[in-house]
Design a protein around this motif. Structure first.
Motif, PDB file in Angstrom:
ATOM      1  N   ASP A 202      -7.646   2.033  -2.669  1.00  0.00           N
ATOM      2  CA  ASP A 202      -6.917   1.484  -3.813  1.00  0.00           C
ATOM      3  C   ASP A 202      -7.621   0.194  -4.227  1.00  0.00           C
ATOM      4  OD1 ASP A 202      -5.164   0.425  -5.646  1.00  0.00           O
ATOM      5  OD2 ASP A 202      -3.373   0.622  -4.402  1.00  0.00           O
TER       6      ASP A 202
ATOM      7  N   ALA B 267      -1.206   4.570  -6.364  1.00  0.00           N
ATOM      8  CA  ALA B 267      -2.088   3.428  -6.153  1.00  0.00           C
ATOM      9  C   ALA B 267      -1.661   2.279  -7.070  1.00  0.00           C
ATOM     10  CB  ALA B 267      -3.534   3.819  -6.423  1.00  0.00           C
ATOM     11  N   ASN B 268      -1.895   1.070  -6.619  1.00  0.00           N
ATOM     12  CA  ASN B 268      -1.629  -0.096  -7.461  1.00  0.00           C
ATOM     13  C   ASN B 268      -2.663  -0.206  -8.574  1.00  0.00           C
ATOM     14  OD1 ASN B 268       0.631  -1.522  -5.865  1.00  0.00           O
ATOM     15  ND2 ASN B 268      -0.934  -1.166  -4.307  1.00  0.00           N
TER      16      ASN B 268
ATOM     17  N   CYS C   8       0.850  -1.194   0.000  1.00  0.00           N
ATOM     18  CA  CYS C   8       0.000   0.000   0.000  1.00  0.00           C
ATOM     19  C   CYS C   8       0.883   1.239   0.000  1.00  0.00           C
ATOM     20  CB  CYS C   8      -0.920  -0.018   1.214  1.00  0.00           C
ATOM     21  SG  CYS C   8      -2.111   1.348   1.247  1.00  0.00           S
TER      22      CYS C   8
ATOM     23  N   VAL D 264      -7.829   4.695  -7.739  1.00  0.00           N
ATOM     24  CA  VAL D 264      -8.298   5.197  -6.453  1.00  0.00           C
ATOM     25  C   VAL D 264      -9.800   5.444  -6.546  1.00  0.00           C
ATOM     26  CG1 VAL D 264      -8.120   7.018  -4.730  1.00  0.00           C
ATOM     27  CG2 VAL D 264      -6.070   6.240  -5.943  1.00  0.00           C
TER      28      VAL D 264
ATOM     29  N   CYS E  85      -6.204  -1.485   1.342  1.00  0.00           N
ATOM     30  CA  CYS E  85      -5.355  -0.290   1.194  1.00  0.00           C
ATOM     31  C   CYS E  85      -6.261   0.927   1.081  1.00  0.00           C
ATOM     32  CB  CYS E  85      -4.465  -0.419  -0.034  1.00  0.00           C
ATOM     33  SG  CYS E  85      -3.341   0.993  -0.274  1.00  0.00           S
TER      34      CYS E  85
ATOM     35  N   LEU F  63      -0.343   4.599  -0.763  1.00  0.00           N
ATOM     36  CA  LEU F  63      -1.214   5.757  -0.980  1.00  0.00           C
ATOM     37  C   LEU F  63      -0.619   7.050  -0.428  1.00  0.00           C
ATOM     38  CD1 LEU F  63      -4.810   4.373  -0.303  1.00  0.00           C
ATOM     39  CD2 LEU F  63      -3.720   4.874  -2.494  1.00  0.00           C
TER      40      LEU F  63
END
Length: 577
Positions: free
Chosen positions: A168, A135-136, A109, A139, A174, A111
């Motif tokens: 996320d 973010a992976n 995570c 968002v 996350c 963020l």
């Protein structure tokens, strides 16, 4: 299939107007640029004409902020973002977690810290969520317990303690949350300078709001001062309306402004001097906020205007007051329809007044002169040399003399002269108003004065030399209490009575010319009426209002008034008539 509006534009403007100076504006062709999710294409569509009435609400082009559509092609995500011209840009993201891609290595995570920016608007704050990290996936944003959305902007958030959550969607668990307070919006500062115009509020007064798409919500806030020149602007009323298919809303303001104004009660004794009138007019302005779902509100502040407790005849209610009066006279006269004296419509003779008559002129300034003064010229008739007295007015108010209302008394008058002329001038002696002429006559033991508010917002005086009849009437309502068992009280002891008393006054005006009879309609339709006697103004309660404006018999061309005083009658009032 779905249709998404990504742009609204306004082209081909065409100004218009008419002779009154009240009906004018600009018309625009309105076009919506619509994205079709099935064909992935944009089509411009003409949706009607936008009427910017009086050029108060200039159109503002709108473009969708951010990504408006996406879809997945396998694990590749394709997002569509507007280019600001009605087209779009496609952004591809390979191996998108939002489209089911599973990364080979564990995710963390990232963020970072979260914050929220606020922009206060009348319909609620506009919030913009900010993140410092990455973010992976994508968002997702949520306000309080509402639904998630992909855009970081929230519109129309009401005051109070709020919370925005960041999630996320590429990594379970996350997320971040920020708690903050949305404060109420402060009162907007009033527009600077003098008022733009005069609005009579004893007639319909409409405030138009254009550029209102179907379903749009408009919030109107009316701000006004407690009296003219007080500068203590406060929120009077807020109203909400939803737009219809016509694309325009009209708010009626006269019913909101009229209760804020009061009639002027002119003094009839003591030291009399010219003054600014403040009770029967006040400055105001309007703030409008137009809100459409998913768009930032469009907030506009109107120019400053002055509301006046008066009205024009129905056939002239769409006409500017100064244009109306200056079309008949070289300079604006006083706020009166009197056939002689201040009105000067007949121009046959001055108005006959006594030296004790409580007569006031109300003059609405059409200029912002640095210095104003009142000239009073006394003479013995045409061709004689006048003696002129000048009354300097105090320093101009903060917004200048433009559209200020002056209350000018006639009394006290110089003795020994037979005529009087009153005029407003600038400091150099240049006339700013028409001269108002008066001829002095002697007061008789039967002379009485009726002071009343006229339809333009000033006050007029009618001198009456006719007969006055006064009657005091009383009626008794009787009832009998029921007898009680075991008592022997006679019937007379069980009698109850209630006394109701009323006065009835009948006052004849004396002979009136046909022009004066026509002007006396102002008195019959007046909202406020006083009888001036013994240095006092006594408010009257009308029981009957009848005026015969014409008769073949000259002796019947007068006015008989029936009224009572607007306070309870007493048995001991020998000198009030």
């Amino acid at each position: 299939m779905a249709l998404i509006i990504i742009r609204t534009s306004y082209e081909n403007y065409q100004p218009y107007g008419d002779r009154t100076g009240q009906v004018y504006g600009t018309q625009y062709d309105t076009t919506n640029w619509v994205f079709d999710t099935a064909s992935l294409a944009v089509t411009p569509a003409f949706v009607g004409t936008y009427d910017d009435f009086q050029d108060l609400n200039d159109p503002q082009e709108w473009n969708y902020d951010g990504e408006f559509f996406h879809y997945c092609a396998g694990t590749t995500r394709r997002g569509f973002t507007g280019d600001g011209l009605g087209g779009f840009v496609i952004t591809e993201e390979a191996d998108s977690l939002s489209c089911g891609y599973v990364p080979p290595n564990p995710l963390t995570c990232e963020l970072g810290s979260a914050s929220v920016e606020q922009l206060a608007t009348p319909t609620g704050a506009t919030l913009t969520a900010r993140l410092t990290g990455t973010a992976n996936g994508r968002v997702q944003y949520r306000l309080d317990a509402g639904p998630e959305q992909s855009t970081p902007i929230f519109y129309g958030v009401l005051p109070g303690v709020r919370a925005v959550s960041f999630r996320d969607d590429g990594l379970a668990g996350c997320q971040r949350t920020v708690t903050f307070t949305v404060a109420p919006l402060a009162i907007p500062a009033p527009p600077a300078g003098p008022a733009e115009g005069i609005d009579f509020v004893q007639q319909p007064l409409w405030f138009p709001v254009a550029n209102t798409p179907l379903g749009a919500q408009v919030l109107l806030e009316l701000y006004a001062e407690s009296q003219h020149g007080a500068e203590d602007f406060a929120l009077v009323m807020s109203l909400r309306k939803y737009a219809d298919l016509q694309g325009r809303l009209d708010f009626r303001l006269d019913t909101l402004l009229l209760p804020l104004l009061a009639a002027v009660v002119p003094p009839v004794a003591g030291t009399l001097a010219s003054r600014r009138s403040t009770r029967n007019l006040a400055n105001y302005y309007v703030r409008t906020s137009l809100s459409v779902g998913g768009r930032p509100p469009v907030v506009k502040l109107s120019p400053l205007r002055t509301a006046l407790r008066g009205g024009l005849p129905a056939e002239w209610q769409d006409t500017n007051y100064f244009q109306l009066r200056e079309a008949a006279f070289p300079l604006p006269p006083a706020l009166s329809w009197q056939p002689t004296g201040p009105g000067m419509y007949a121009q046959a003779q001055p108005k006959a007044v006594t030296r004790q008559q409580p007569e006031w002129l109300f003059w609405l300034s059409h200029v912002d002169a640095p210095d104003l003064r009142v000239a009073r010229a006394y003479d013995m008739g045409p061709g004689t040399v006048p003696i002129v007295d000048y009354e300097a007015l105090p320093a101009p108010p903060a917004r200048g003399w433009l559209r200020q209302l002056l209350a000018i008394p006639l009394a006290p008058a110089r003795p020994g002269f037979t005529r009087l002329m009153v005029q407003v001038q600038d400091g150099a002696g240049v006339p700013l108003s028409l001269p108002a002429w008066y001829e002095f006559v002697a007061e008789t033991p039967r002379t009485r004065y009726l002071v009343f508010t006229n339809s333009l917002g000033g006050t007029d005086t009618l001198r009456c030399d006719g007969r006055l009849d006064v009657a005091l009437e009383a009626s008794t309502d009787k009832a009998e209490r029921p007898a009680v068992q075991g008592t022997a009280a006679p019937a007379a002891d069980r009698q109850l009575s209630d006394l109701t008393a009323s006065r009835k006054l009948k006052l004849a005006t004396g002979w009136l010319t046909p022009a004066e009879l026509a002007w006396a309609q102002e008195l019959v339709l007046s909202r406020e009426l006083w009888l001036a006697t013994a240095g006092q103004l006594r408010p009257l309660d009308w029981s009957k209002r009848t005026l015969a404006t014409y008769s073949d018999e000259p002796g019947l061309r007068g006015l008989l008034l029936e009224f009572d005083y607007a306070y309870a009658p007493t048995a001991y009032a020998p000198g009030i008539y």
